[in-house]
Scaffold this active site. Structure first.
Site, PDB file in Angstrom:
ATOM      1  N   CYS A 134     110.081 -30.245 -28.717  1.00  0.00           N
ATOM      2  CA  CYS A 134     108.964 -29.917 -27.942  1.00  0.00           C
ATOM      3  C   CYS A 134     108.448 -30.658 -26.914  1.00  0.00           C
ATOM      4  O   CYS A 134     107.693 -31.493 -27.274  1.00  0.00           O
ATOM      5  CB  CYS A 134     108.036 -29.286 -28.972  1.00  0.00           C
ATOM      6  SG  CYS A 134     106.365 -28.732 -28.085  1.00  0.00           S
ATOM      7  N   CYS A 137     104.792 -30.517 -26.252  1.00  0.00           N
ATOM      8  CA  CYS A 137     104.101 -31.412 -27.382  1.00  0.00           C
ATOM      9  C   CYS A 137     104.018 -32.873 -27.106  1.00  0.00           C
ATOM     10  O   CYS A 137     102.889 -33.593 -26.988  1.00  0.00           O
ATOM     11  CB  CYS A 137     104.350 -31.176 -28.615  1.00  0.00           C
ATOM     12  SG  CYS A 137     104.816 -29.457 -29.084  1.00  0.00           S
ATOM     13  N   ASP A 138     105.323 -33.394 -26.727  1.00  0.00           N
ATOM     14  CA  ASP A 138     105.598 -34.827 -26.949  1.00  0.00           C
ATOM     15  C   ASP A 138     106.083 -35.476 -25.514  1.00  0.00           C
ATOM     16  O   ASP A 138     105.967 -36.607 -25.352  1.00  0.00           O
ATOM     17  CB  ASP A 138     106.739 -35.039 -27.884  1.00  0.00           C
ATOM     18  CG  ASP A 138     106.342 -34.464 -29.355  1.00  0.00           C
ATOM     19  OD1 ASP A 138     105.201 -34.653 -29.680  1.00  0.00           O
ATOM     20  OD2 ASP A 138     107.250 -34.029 -30.020  1.00  0.00           O
TER      21      ASP A 138
END
Ligand code: NDP
Length: 309
Positions: A134, A137-138
């Site tokens: 992701c 997300c990261d």
């Protein structure tokens, strides 16, 4: 044991839309949101292609709006994940979080899909320490660093483009000499100066040390092996449908996607309906998931009427 007329599993666009329609049809739907309330869309940032929002809309806001809309019509939206299912007879029996038993006259499965991994030991080893599926997300952790994205589809291109705004350099590891992605995404990737595509390459190993990922070992189609130094390794190779609990009871295809009856949400088990990515390996868009959630609610309503439930 609690018994409901319509149980919806999944808190993505399909599930929430099913809940909106079911609630407005007095079906008293209960919806369990699963592990990722808001669904896969919450792993992205701005949604630019959902009709009605010129200029785009923040993905979390879009999902929160759908949720609120369903609640405003009386849908009972709960936190919890289905952990077991018995679809061998009606009412269907679903276990939530291992200890809540619930019976349902109709079931709408909208459990979505999850990112796929390559299956390498080294990939598992560095999960959360440089390996991610992701980017949104990261990606933040890789500002001004070097990363690689595996895959040549729209997901991989989207991840690479997102990361290119944060990282110093983005490699795309593509196993063929062509992308699978849509033309517009390909063009964007190829015109982004800090993205370099490594064609005809497969990942042999994710390399790392005690602190996490340090590189990746690639095998090119011509047999040459080489290492590339990276700080982050992102997967973008597709998705696995969340159908495992239900597959023993209803028809799924070779990849586990639930099979529907023609242009409907009906599964091979009467009274069980499927909506969204758990049954869609082709379109996989928020808008198509939402539309199929609507269809599932309508199909479930017709089923309840037919059976006098
Ligand atoms: P796709 O199945 O379209 O693409 C997967 C990619 O990963 C392909 O390039 C495939 O290679 C590659 N791949 C698969 N397995 C491996 C492996 N083991 N090792 C290396 N490479 C591998 O999945 P996506 O998730 O990209 O897209 C799915 C659907 O969702 C598509 O219809 C897409 O258009 C849509 N989508 C749309 C978006 C948007 O509109 N913004 C965003 C994201 C997805 P190969 O081509 O060789 O099979």
């Amino acid at each position: 044991m609690e018994k409901v007329r319509t149980l919806i599993l999944g808190g993505g666009p399909a599930g929430y839309t099913a809940a909106i329609y079911a609630a407005r049809s007095n079906m008293s739907p209960v919806l369990y949101e699963g592990l990722q309330p808001g669904g896969q869309l919450t792993t992205t940032t701005v949604v630019e292609n959902f009709p009605g929002f010129p200029g785009g809309i923040d993905a979390n806001t879009l999902m929160e709006n759908m949720r609120e809309q369903a609640k405003s019509f009386g849908a009972d939206i709960r936190t919890g994940t289905a952990t077991a299912a018995d679809l061998s007879k009606r009412p269907f029996r679903i276990t939530v979080d291992g200890n809540i038993e619930i019976e349902a006259d109709t079931l709408i499965i909208a459990t979505g899909a999850a990112a796929k991994y390559l299956g390498l030991e080294s990939e598992k080893k560095y999960m959360g320490a440089g390996v991610s599926a992701c980017a949104t997300c990261d990606g933040f952790f890789y500002r001004k660093k070097t990363v690689a994205v595996v895959g040549g589809g729209d997901t991989a291109c989207e991840e690479a483009l997102y990361l290119s705004g944060l990282a110093k350099k983005v490699y795309m590891i593509v196993r063929r000499d062509v992308f699978r992605a849509s033309k517009i995404m390909q063009e964007r990737v190829l015109s982004t100066p800090n993205i370099e595509v490594l064609w005809n390459c497969n990942t042999k190993e994710v390399l790392g040390d005690a602190l996490g990922v340090t590189g990746v070992r690639l095998l090119r189609k011509d047999g040459t092996e080489f290492d590339v130094a990276i700080d982050g390794f992102f997967l973008g190779i597709g998705h696995e449908p969340g159908s495992a609990l239900f597959a023993p009871y209803l028809e799924v295809d070779g990849q586990g996607f639930i099979v529907r009856d023609g242009y409907s949400s009906r599964t091979s088990v009467p009274g069980v309906f499927a909506a969204g990515d758990v049954a869609d390996k082709v379109y996989k868009q928020a808008i198509t998931a939402a539309a199929s959630g609507c269809m599932a609610a309508r199909d479930a309503e017709n089923f309840l009427i037919e059976k006098g439930l």
